[in-house]
Enzyme design. Structure first.
Site, PDB file in Angstrom:
ATOM      1  N   GLU A  84       0.824  -1.200   0.000  1.00 18.63           N
ATOM      2  CA  GLU A  84       0.000   0.000   0.000  1.00 18.63           C
ATOM      3  C   GLU A  84       0.863   1.256   0.000  1.00 18.63           C
ATOM      4  OE1 GLU A  84      -3.865  -0.472   1.912  1.00 18.63           O
ATOM      5  OE2 GLU A  84      -3.377   1.290   3.103  1.00 18.63           O
ATOM      6  N   GLU A  90       1.948   1.799  -3.421  1.00 15.11           N
ATOM      7  CA  GLU A  90       0.820   2.331  -4.190  1.00 15.11           C
ATOM      8  C   GLU A  90       0.655   3.831  -3.928  1.00 15.11           C
ATOM      9  OE1 GLU A  90      -2.735   0.208  -3.181  1.00 15.11           O
ATOM     10  OE2 GLU A  90      -3.866   0.960  -4.906  1.00 15.11           O
ATOM     11  N   CYS A 123      -8.402  -2.279   4.273  1.00 16.74           N
ATOM     12  CA  CYS A 123      -8.269  -3.433   5.181  1.00 16.74           C
ATOM     13  C   CYS A 123      -9.582  -3.862   5.799  1.00 16.74           C
ATOM     14  CB  CYS A 123      -7.340  -3.110   6.347  1.00 16.74           C
ATOM     15  SG  CYS A 123      -5.788  -2.467   5.819  1.00 16.74           S
ATOM     16  N   SER A 182      -7.433   1.525  -2.187  1.00 18.38           N
ATOM     17  CA  SER A 182      -6.209   0.784  -2.457  1.00 18.38           C
ATOM     18  C   SER A 182      -6.617  -0.566  -3.033  1.00 18.38           C
ATOM     19  CB  SER A 182      -5.447   0.587  -1.150  1.00 18.38           C
ATOM     20  OG  SER A 182      -4.545  -0.483  -1.293  1.00 18.38           O
ATOM     21  N   LYS A 206     -15.480 -10.080   7.834  1.00 17.33           N
ATOM     22  CA  LYS A 206     -14.465 -10.922   7.184  1.00 17.33           C
ATOM     23  C   LYS A 206     -15.042 -12.263   6.748  1.00 17.33           C
ATOM     24  CE  LYS A 206     -10.574  -8.403   8.377  1.00 17.33           C
ATOM     25  NZ  LYS A 206      -9.873  -7.705   7.303  1.00 17.33           N
ATOM     26  N   GLU A 247     -16.262 -11.444   3.431  1.00 16.34           N
ATOM     27  CA  GLU A 247     -15.102 -11.164   2.578  1.00 16.34           C
ATOM     28  C   GLU A 247     -14.446 -12.459   2.081  1.00 16.34           C
ATOM     29  OE1 GLU A 247     -11.566  -9.840   4.618  1.00 16.34           O
ATOM     30  OE2 GLU A 247     -11.044  -8.468   3.004  1.00 16.34           O
ATOM     31  N   GLU A 274     -13.534 -13.102  -5.988  1.00 12.20           N
ATOM     32  CA  GLU A 274     -12.276 -12.538  -6.495  1.00 12.20           C
ATOM     33  C   GLU A 274     -11.109 -12.775  -5.525  1.00 12.20           C
ATOM     34  OE1 GLU A 274     -15.066 -10.919  -5.827  1.00 12.20           O
ATOM     35  OE2 GLU A 274     -14.738  -8.998  -4.833  1.00 12.20           O
ATOM     36  N   CYS A 299     -10.589  -2.049  14.563  1.00 11.12           N
ATOM     37  CA  CYS A 299     -10.842  -3.487  14.730  1.00 11.12           C
ATOM     38  C   CYS A 299     -10.949  -3.910  16.186  1.00 11.12           C
ATOM     39  CB  CYS A 299      -9.737  -4.296  14.089  1.00 11.12           C
ATOM     40  SG  CYS A 299      -9.371  -3.786  12.419  1.00 11.12           S
TER      41      CYS A 299
END
Ligand code: SF4
Ligand code: SF4
Ligand code: SF4
Ligand code: FES
Lengths: 579, 163
Positions: free
Chosen positions: A280, A283, A300, A320, A359, A362, A367, A503
């Site tokens: 990141e 990036e 994230c 990102s 998550k 996710e 993908e 988190c």
């Protein structure tokens, strides 16, 4: 503000005008029972569990919303008060699906606790039960309307804190239920799976989709290599499940206990957080130097990602392209690690212990996998891990263990990922070193720490003035994005976490009852545990993590941002419907 | 949840609904008057229409649906040509109006709160209609049928079907 003098159960107390009876009572150590009240979230006086008697007032009053006035004489435990509370509770219990023994909230349920505290030993009447079915449409959450007591804490968390509002009270009177519009399931509406409703729920009416059984099965299967990783925030909270004080970093105990469960290897997601920072950070530098889309926004938090896809699709190009750390780790385990250790990747089962319910969704994204294998097979919440440890009868507090090589130990930068501002700070530590070509010693960025809803800072790195913003909780994120959209603010780099506090306060974390949550700053204590761990680590910058630099980049990926890195560690996003 | 018909909104309808939204948008408590006018215009408030209101007023769909289901003045279903109202007030209920409701549901193939696909019949469960002496009672577009037994229901339905 003017002060008023009142008495509560005969004790004189002086408080600012407008203080609620509940807060005033708290000051003199008097504990009034509550159920629907969640400080700063749900203050609607709906459940009437907190009734008190105020001399001269016609009816009993709800302490959680009643503001005291000069001279009030308040009684919190008189016979009428006790009787009224008891009747209210019995009414709730009479139409509740009472199955404590087999309920996920057994021993951590506010309704159950109240029944015990109010000494309810028998119900004189049996009420009509709700017969709505379980809602299992969401990959992250399960709702059981038959256990819902309509306290609306979840509604308030979703609507007022997250500013989403996909669940609400429908119908009226006795048939009131809490549900998405038109009786749809949570998986059929624009819910982002953050689980803030779940941790707000006092009972077992919202729970996670559990994967405990599947993980036990994988562990028991001799053909499978079960590799587990734990996110930074898990260590800062799991101790609470075993009676340790809030804010204890229980890293050693946690790792030791997990080895006892039979996982083949226990890794630290923080290592992957370091990897994320390199990708990141690269990036960010590329976008800054080559005129890419700015601000770059962190990726994230899967609750945030889904929120962006539903509600702010015009910002998808700002995200990102980095996968979240545990997904990166999953991909590394099924490729690099499999190859190095001669394991057939299809025999590897990757399990992530996460402070997060989003998550779970996710991990199922098509993908996020390669060659028919998902990067991460199962996600367990911190709570689910604690349940497995109890089930295995492991004495958590006596355990000790260390994360396993080749992926440990991680840097302090990886550890602070779990707190709001942590990803930003970790990235700055690396980007600043790269831009200045130095090993900077001043690495604590206090402007981006703490629990203020939106944090802004401007940091000089080398010749560059980098403008930053950090938002946590989607209500704050929405306010920040609106400002950017309207051109009222410009940033280079933005960190967004779906959950308030980051988190550490995720929807998968141990649930603290309102009586604790209302008076203790939980995200702050848990966050401190992470910052302390960071301070005590020898390596505190991601790009100084030797495993990442040597094993992963030099031997395998090439450079951060290389083609191989892009293939395995980056992802794409899809705009979704708002409803 | 029963099967839901999807409703197509024409451009003209969309404009009319948005005009109503614009009228109330900046006012405190805009939701209820908006829903009221939109229902008057559209006849009822299906999900497609509630989504337009949600978008226009910036209020979550679930909240709007909550309000629509809270107030009996709002309906998410088109009204049938004939509305069968079965009283579930205490007197009627005790005398078995639940069974009468079930029979209507069985014969017409819909549940209370729904409307038949041809738009002919809708069924509603209602509170006491003040005809307790005749319990159990059902009403069809204002016409009262009392002291019902399940066997009466088919004949009553036939009467309207043949009209
Ligand atoms: S929600 Fe609470 S009271 Fe209800 S069954 Fe579960 S533990 Fe028992
Ligand atoms: S998971 Fe988050 S978005 Fe979904 S209903 Fe709960 S609070 Fe709302
Ligand atoms: S689901 Fe839980 S938090 Fe929401 S209203 Fe029901 S009991 Fe309260
Ligand atoms: S009314 Fe005070 S806690 Fe619910």
């Amino acid at each position: 503000m003017s002060m008023v003098n009142i008495t509560i159960d005969g004790k004189p107390v002086q408080v600012p005008e407008g203080t609620t009876v509940l807060e005033a009572a708290k000051q003199v150590g008097i504990d009034i029972p509550t159920l629907c009240y969640l400080k700063g979230v749900n203050e609607i006086g709906a459940c009437r569990m907190c009734l008190v008697e105020i001399k001269g007032a016609k009816a009993l009053q709800a302490a959680c919303v009643y503001p005291v006035a000069e001279g009030n004489e308040i009684y919190t435990a008189s016979p009428v008060v006790k009787e009224a509370r008891r009747i209210n509770l019995e009414l709730l219990l009479s139409n509740h699906k009472r199955e404590c023994l087999t309920c996920v909230r057994n021993k951590n349920c506010e309704l159950q606790t109240l029944a015990e505290e109010l000494n309810i030993t028998d119900l004189e009447f049996e009420g009509e039960k709700c017969d709505l079915p379980l809602d299992e449409t969401s990959p992250s959450l399960v709702r059981d309307p038959q256990k819902c007591i309509a306290c609306r804490r979840c509604v308030a968390a979703c609507r007022n804190i997250q500013k989403i509002g996909v669940i609400d009270a429908v119908n009226r009177g006795f048939t009131t239920t809490i549900s998405p519009a038109f009786g749809l399931g949570l998986g059929e509406v624009a819910c982002v799976n953050c689980g803030q409703c779940l941790v707000a729920c006092p009972v077992g009416a919202i729970t996670e989709q559990s994967s405990i059984r599947q993980v036990w099965n994988a562990i028991a299967d001799p053909d499978k290599v079960v590799l587990v990783q734990t996110a930074p925030a898990v260590r800062a909270a799991i101790g609470e499940e075993f009676g340790m004080p809030i804010g204890t970093a229980a890293t050693k105990q946690m790792v030791g206990a997990m080895l006892g469960l039979g996982f083949d290897k226990v890794f630290d997601t923080d290592t992957a957080a370091d990897l994320t920072i390199l990708e990141e950070g690269t990036e960010l530098l590329q976008r800054l130097q080559n005129g890419g889309k700015l601000p770059l926004i962190t990726s994230c938090s899967p609750g945030w990602i889904k929120y962006c896809e539903h509600y702010y699709p015009d910002f998808l190009d700002n995200l990102s392209s980095c996968k979240s750390p545990h997904e990166m780790f999953g991909a590394v385990l099924k490729t690099y690690y499999a190859e190095k250790n001669n394991i057939d990747p299809s025999k590897i089962v990757t399990v992530s212990i996460m402070p997060c319910t989003a998550k779970k969704f996710e991990a199922k994204r098509p993908e996020l996998g390669d060659k028919g294998l998902q990067d991460v097979d199962y996600v367990l919440t911190t709570r689910e891990l604690a349940k497995m440890i109890r089930e295995a009868r492991i004495e958590f507090t006596k355990c000790e263990g260390e994360f396993e090589s080749p992926f440990g130990p991680a840097s302090g930068a990886g550890v602070i990922f779990g707190a709001t501002g942590g990803v930003m700070e970790a990235a700055l530590r690396t980007v600043a070193d790269i831009l200045t070509g130095q090993d900077l010693q001043d690495i604590e960025y206090h402007d981006v720490r703490g629990l203020q809803g939106i944090k802004e800072a401007s940091v000089k790195v080398g010749d560059l003035e980098v403008k930053l913003a950090v938002a946590h909780g989607l209500g704050n994120a929405s306010a920040l994005l609106d400002k950017i959209r309207a051109g009222e603010a410009e940033y280079h780099f933005v960190e967004i976490m779906a959950c308030p506090g980051g988190c550490v306060n995720g929807g998968g974390q141990p649930i603290q009852p309102a009586r604790i949550r209302n008076w203790v700053n939980i995200p702050q204590l848990r966050g401190q545990a992470l910052y302390e761990e960071d301070r005590n680590l020898p390596i505190r910058k991601s790009h100084k993590n030797p495993v990442i630099m040597k094993n992963l980049y030099e031997d395998w990926l090439g450079e951060p941002g290389s083609e191989q890195a892009h293939h395995l560690l980056h992802t794409t996003y899809t705009a979704r419907d708002k409803f | 949840m029963s099967k839901r018909r999807t409703v197509d909104i024409t451009d003209q309808q969309l404009k009319a609904i948005n005009d109503i939204i614009d009228k109330y948008k900046d006012m405190q408590g805009a939701l209820i008057p908006t829903l009221h006018d939109v229902q008057e215009y559209f006849g009822y408030l299906p999900i497609e229409v509630q989504k337009i209101v949600s978008e226009g007023l910036g209020i979550p769909l679930a909240e709007i649906y909550g309000v629509v289901t809270f107030y009996t003045q709002f309906s998410t279903q088109p009204k049938g040509q004939y509305t069968v109202s079965v009283c579930l007030g205490t007197a009627c209920y005790v005398k078995g109006s639940g069974k009468i409701l079930e029979k209507f549901e069985e014969i017409l193939g819909i549940k209370a709160g729904e409307v038949t696909d041809d738009g002919m019949f809708g069924i509603e469960a209602c509170r006491c209609v003040g005809a307790c002496g005749l319990a159990p009672v059902a009403m069809i577009n204002g016409e009262v049928y009392g002291r019902l037994v399940q066997a009466d229901v088919q004949g009553i339905c036939d009467k309207y079907m043949n009209e």
